[in-house]
Design an enzyme around this catalytic site. Structure first.
Site: not given
Ligand SMILES: Nc1ncnc2c1ncn2[C@@H]1O[C@H](COP(=O)(O)OP(=O)(O)O)[C@@H](O)[C@H]1O
Ligand SMILES: [Mg+2]
Ligand SMILES: *[C@@H]1O[C@H](CO)[C@@H](O)[C@H](O)[C@H]1NC(C)=O
Ligand SMILES: *[C@@H]1O[C@H](CO)[C@@H](O)[C@H](O)[C@H]1NC(C)=O
Ligand SMILES: *[C@@H]1O[C@H](CO)[C@@H](O)[C@H](O)[C@H]1NC(C)=O
Length: 453
Positions: A161, A163-167, A282
């Site tokens: 998770k 800033r913007f939603g979920e991964v 960032d």
């Molecule tokens: N491609 C990926 N593979 C595995 N984990 C990921 C991946 N992308 C993001 N994550 C996990 O999700 C979190 C948030 O992703 P991020 O792209 O930084 O989103 P946000 O823009 O919401 O901060 C990361 O800190 C990581 O733990």
């Molecule tokens: Mg991030």
């Protein structure tokens, strides 16, 4: 009624308020109505991703009370046309649906876009990306292919998770992919991140591999904004360092790959197949992913800015002070950064890189002896979730920086890493090292024996 929402969209650089009424759930169609300040006209368009039909409707303020034959014809003809259009949409959608299993109606447009139509079943994601890089056409897959991939992904579990939603971790033809799902109100962020990832020549082994972006109408009232990328099971560098200690070799591998990724991002390549300089804005351990072989990929390019060489400006309007406060460079904290020089943004990234290196080096375990528990930079100097003011006092006024332990002097790798960090942290941003310089310094380490001095 309740099915309508208003959103702000960026079209040709202009903001436009769009009222979208999602209706006709069995058609999977969306109706967008735009109305300008001049309210006598409303423009509506039907879109089901196959047809885009625009209708211009008069709201009828100027209608003449007594209708002549011409007006009567129009009154009859317009609804008839509308009905025919609706019929066309229905027929088209139903035709596509015949093939689909009606009870497993999970993805709204799977029926219309069966995956085998566009992507032959033998192809893996690697093949597709490889085709793309050899064909030399930009940096992203064709939109229809992106959409087709996105709509045949099966989500498995939440992995992060931000800033913007979920991964999420998802599966596409047996392969793991990461799906970042933005909420509808973050449409701009979704669009921006997809745009940055598709910068020509950005693709690099130390930058997260982008696969697809898609906006799909999910359950009749909700647009899901997806960003699909390579999946890395270790997750972020932050997670990795919390979980594991690293060897001296591991420190070099992580640090070198991060410097390589950042150097590529920062680098400007001139020419037709060139690449603009990009600053991340960032940079932190949560936005760096660790791959299975212990190298890194830089992720989360949502706040990045590109340098426009011709006008010597950045490509988007700058919002005031973005990024994560804990990692903000002193010149951002005290607002003395000169944003008219693109170099300033790169130098701020370098400051953050120094902090990330500090996080890594602390977790170095040598012969089972010294290593410290994971900590965020400035953990001992500012409260958790510090304010800009907390950070400014510490970093700008007191001029404090993370502590470099004495033991680091005993090992060549850690000694050099400590020196690099200090040269990333100068208050005078012009004195900081460049990413390319750091990459060279760290790569020389990797060829040396790690010996105790
Ligand atoms: N491609 C990926 N593979 C595995 N984990 C990921 C991946 N992308 C993001 N994550 C996990 O999700 C979190 C948030 O992703 P991020 O792209 O930084 O989103 P946000 O823009 O919401 O901060 C990361 O800190 C990581 O733990
Ligand atoms: Mg991030
Ligand atoms: C549609 O999905 C969104 C988000 O998943 C949810 O908040 C909303 O309640 C759903 N609406 C319906 C009608 O199922
Ligand atoms: C890590 O894996 C990538 C491919 O995923 C490969 O190109 C790279 O050379 C590997 N690096 C190391 C240090 O093993
Ligand atoms: C920022 O840099 C530009 C270009 O060097 C210079 O003209 C301008 O005066 C600087 N602005 C500030 C506030 O220092």
């Amino acid at each position: 009624d309740g099915a309508c929402r208003t959103s702000v969209m960026l079209t040709n650089g202009k903001e436009e308020v769009i009222k979208s009424c999602v209706s006709l759930p069995e058609l999977n169609a969306q109706v967008f109505c735009h109305s300008s300040n001049n309210v006598t006209k409303i423009e509506c368009c039907f879109t089901d991703f196959c047809n885009n039909i625009t209708l211009r409707l008069s709201t009828g303020k100027n209608n003449i009370k007594i209708w002549g034959p011409v007006q009567l014809t129009a009154i009859i003809a317009v609804p008839v046309c509308l009905l025919s259009l609706a019929l066309m949409v229905t027929v088209f959608t139903c035709h596509g649906r015949q093939r689909a299993n009606t009870k497993a109606k999970k993805h709204s447009l799977e029926e219309v876009l069966p995956d085998h139509t566009f992507i032959s079943s033998g192809k893996s994601l690697k093949d597709l990306i490889c085709d793309l890089t050899t064909s030399g056409s930009g940096s992203g897959l064709p939109l229809l292919v992106q959409r087709t991939i996105a709509r045949t992904i099966v989500l498995q579990e939440i992995v992060g998770k931000g800033r913007f939603g979920e991964v999420w971790r998802g599966k596409w033809r047996g392969e793991d992919v990461a799906v970042k799902i933005f909420s509808t109100r973050d449409e701009r962020s979704w669009f921006r991140e997809a745009e940055i990832y598709q910068t020509v020549m950005l693709r690099n082994e130390n930058i997260l591999g982008f696969i697809a972006a898609d906006n799909k109408v999910d359950n009749g009232t909700w647009t899901q904004l997806w960003l699909v990328s390579d999946y890395h099971e270790h997750g972020s560098l932050f997670d990795y360092l919390n979980r594991y200690t690293v060897t001296l070799d591991g420190v070099i591998k992580l640090s070198l790959s991060i410097a390589s990724g950042l150097a590529h991002l920062h680098m400007e390549i001139v020419g037709t197949q060139g690449k603009p300089a990009i600053a991340h804005r960032d940079f932190k351990s949560k936005n760096i992913l660790v791959k299975s072989n212990g190298t890194c990929a830089i992720a989360d390019l949502g706040l990045a800015v590109k340098h426009d060489l011709e006008t010597n400006t950045v490509d988007i309007p700058l919002n005031h002070r973005v990024g994560t406060k804990r990692y903000m460079a002193p010149e951002i904290l005290d607002d003395t950064i000169n944003t008219s020089i693109f170099e300033s943004f790169k130098r701020a990234d370098i400051y953050s890189l120094g902090l990330v290196y500090w996080e890594i080096a602390r977790r170095c375990s040598i012969e089972g002896s010294i290593h410290e528990e994971y900590q965020l930079p400035y953990y001992d100097l500012v409260p958790s979730d510090p304010s800009v003011e907390d950070m400014r006092k510490t970093v700008c006024e007191q001029k404090l920086r993370p502590n470099i332990p004495n033991q680091w002097q005993s090992y060549e790798t850690l000694r050099v890493m400590g020196k690099v960090m200090c040269e990333c942290w100068y208050a005078n941003s012009a004195a900081r090292l460049t990413a390319l310089r750091i990459k060279k310094t760290v790569s020389q380490l990797s060829t040396q024996e790690d010996m105790k001095i």
